[in-house]
Write a protein that holds these residues in place. Sequence first.
Motif, short mmCIF file in Angstrom:
data_model
loop_
_atom_site.label_atom_id
_atom_site.label_comp_id
_atom_site.label_asym_id
_atom_site.label_seq_id
_atom_site.Cartn_x
_atom_site.Cartn_y
_atom_site.Cartn_z
N LYS A 131 64.68 35.32 43.13
CA LYS A 131 63.41 34.45 42.98
C LYS A 131 62.55 34.27 44.19
N PHE A 132 63.27 34.01 45.33
CA PHE A 132 62.20 33.99 46.51
C PHE A 132 61.62 35.52 46.87
N ILE A 133 62.45 36.65 46.63
CA ILE A 133 61.89 38.09 46.85
C ILE A 133 60.89 38.39 45.95
N THR A 134 60.86 37.96 44.79
CA THR A 134 59.93 38.39 43.77
C THR A 134 58.38 37.51 44.00
N GLU A 135 58.52 36.44 44.83
CA GLU A 135 57.77 35.76 45.11
C GLU A 135 56.85 36.05 46.61
N ASP A 136 57.79 36.15 47.27
CA ASP A 136 57.18 36.30 48.62
C ASP A 136 57.32 37.99 48.98
N TYR A 137 58.22 38.52 48.63
CA TYR A 137 58.26 40.09 49.06
C TYR A 137 57.90 41.10 47.71
N GLN A 138 56.92 41.00 47.32
CA GLN A 138 56.42 41.80 46.15
C GLN A 138 56.61 43.16 46.41
N ASP A 139 56.69 43.70 47.64
CA ASP A 139 56.62 45.08 48.06
C ASP A 139 58.17 45.90 47.68
N CYS A 140 59.13 44.91 47.58
CA CYS A 140 60.30 45.12 47.35
C CYS A 140 60.62 45.52 45.80
N ASP A 141 61.09 46.65 45.56
CA ASP A 141 61.54 46.98 44.28
C ASP A 141 63.25 47.17 44.05
N TYR A 142 63.82 47.15 45.15
CA TYR A 142 65.19 47.13 45.04
C TYR A 142 65.88 46.36 45.85
N LEU A 143 67.26 46.15 45.73
CA LEU A 143 67.85 45.05 46.55
C LEU A 143 69.15 45.70 47.10
N ALA A 144 69.82 45.09 48.20
CA ALA A 144 70.97 45.62 48.68
C ALA A 144 71.83 44.23 48.55
N LEU A 145 72.66 43.76 47.57
CA LEU A 145 73.42 42.69 47.50
C LEU A 145 74.41 42.81 48.70
N HIS A 146 74.60 42.20 49.68
CA HIS A 146 75.11 42.54 50.85
C HIS A 146 76.13 41.40 51.46
N ASP A 147 77.37 41.58 51.47
CA ASP A 147 78.27 40.59 52.27
C ASP A 147 77.79 40.82 53.50
N ILE A 148 77.94 39.87 54.39
CA ILE A 148 77.47 39.53 55.86
C ILE A 148 78.63 40.16 56.78
N ASP A 149 79.94 40.27 56.10
CA ASP A 149 81.02 40.61 56.97
C ASP A 149 81.30 42.04 56.79
N LEU A 150 80.54 42.90 56.18
CA LEU A 150 80.88 44.25 55.56
C LEU A 150 79.89 45.11 56.19
N LEU A 151 80.10 46.05 57.35
CA LEU A 151 79.23 47.07 57.78
C LEU A 151 79.44 48.71 57.61
N PRO A 152 78.38 48.93 57.11
CA PRO A 152 78.71 50.80 56.72
C PRO A 152 78.56 51.19 58.13
N LEU A 153 79.40 52.12 58.30
CA LEU A 153 79.56 53.15 59.69
C LEU A 153 79.11 54.60 59.44
N ASN A 154 79.16 54.77 58.29
CA ASN A 154 78.97 56.35 58.00
C ASN A 154 77.59 56.66 57.76
N ASP A 155 76.91 57.20 58.19
CA ASP A 155 75.38 57.53 57.76
C ASP A 155 75.23 58.47 56.64
N GLU A 156 76.38 58.96 56.11
CA GLU A 156 76.26 59.74 54.86
C GLU A 156 76.11 58.75 53.62
N ILE A 157 76.36 57.35 53.69
CA ILE A 157 76.19 56.36 52.80
C ILE A 157 74.72 56.10 52.80
N SER A 158 73.88 56.73 51.95
CA SER A 158 72.56 56.52 51.73
C SER A 158 72.34 55.15 51.06
#
Length: 291
Positions: free
Chosen positions: A105-132
């Motif tokens: 809801k906040f994003i569609t109101e305040d960040y209208q340039d965003c057209d996709y999301l990363a639903l992201h747990d805070i404790d999980l960090l990707p290490l491999n740059d092959e993951i786009s």
Amino acid sequence: MKIKKNNVLILTCIVLFVVYFLYTRKGLNTLLLPPLPEITDAEPPEHTLCVLVPFRNVFEELLEFIPHMNAFLNRQKIRFHFVVVNQVTDGNRFNKGVIFNAGVKFITEDYQDCDYLALHDIDLLPLNDEISYAYRGDVAFHVKRVDYNQTGDEYDPQIYIGGILLISIEQYIRVNGFGNHFWGWGGEDKNFGYRLSNHSVVKTRPINLSTGVNDTFKWIHSPSRPRDHIRCASDARYQLREHESETGLHDVEYELVSVRFFEMDCVPFTMYNIKVPCDEKKTPWCKPTVC
């Protein structure tokens, strides 16, 4: 007359010398030649990502998450915003489904340039740059593969979409977001996986990575922060809640307490602080004292 000719000759030699000197030093060269085309950066990305992070009392993890993900996404030349939604201490258990719905809801109101999301747990960090983290159109991309799970938990790979999921905002709205009746840890991701399947949203995962279980992701969940695994209803009732589809983005309820803008290592992010109300008649398991 001879003197005048000598003067003209001398003057001509002087002019030619000056011209040659300036030309060799590239002074006159810039005046006589057409200007070089201005070198500009490549065209900006067509799509913008909002990294949506559910949060509650995990500042030490946020301190590591923001700088890591900023560097990771910049290496991929992704245009992005960080949006953190914090469920403040309100006497209720954690509700990640409501947090995600409120965040969209906040994003569609305040960040209208965003057209996709990363639903992201805070404790999980990707290490491999092959993951786009690039935009994938009408395909949901589950970044966290089940077989790369370091915690030892087992999940159904056909349904599980927890950890990190890239999804368009249009898709999120189409499936009505997350259910709002999941309190504590677990259940909401499985329910969202069913919603994606019921709406025929195609899910993909990383393949052919050069890294394995131990070096594809970094798990920074603090051992001092235990998971709230308690199930507060019978197995049959809980299964109904896993499959429920009545609640979602369209009827999410929350109270916006405040909006704060921060910078961490010169990286900006927005934090929305919300309270999540609980109807104890419908979901008595929202209270930790019930279990």
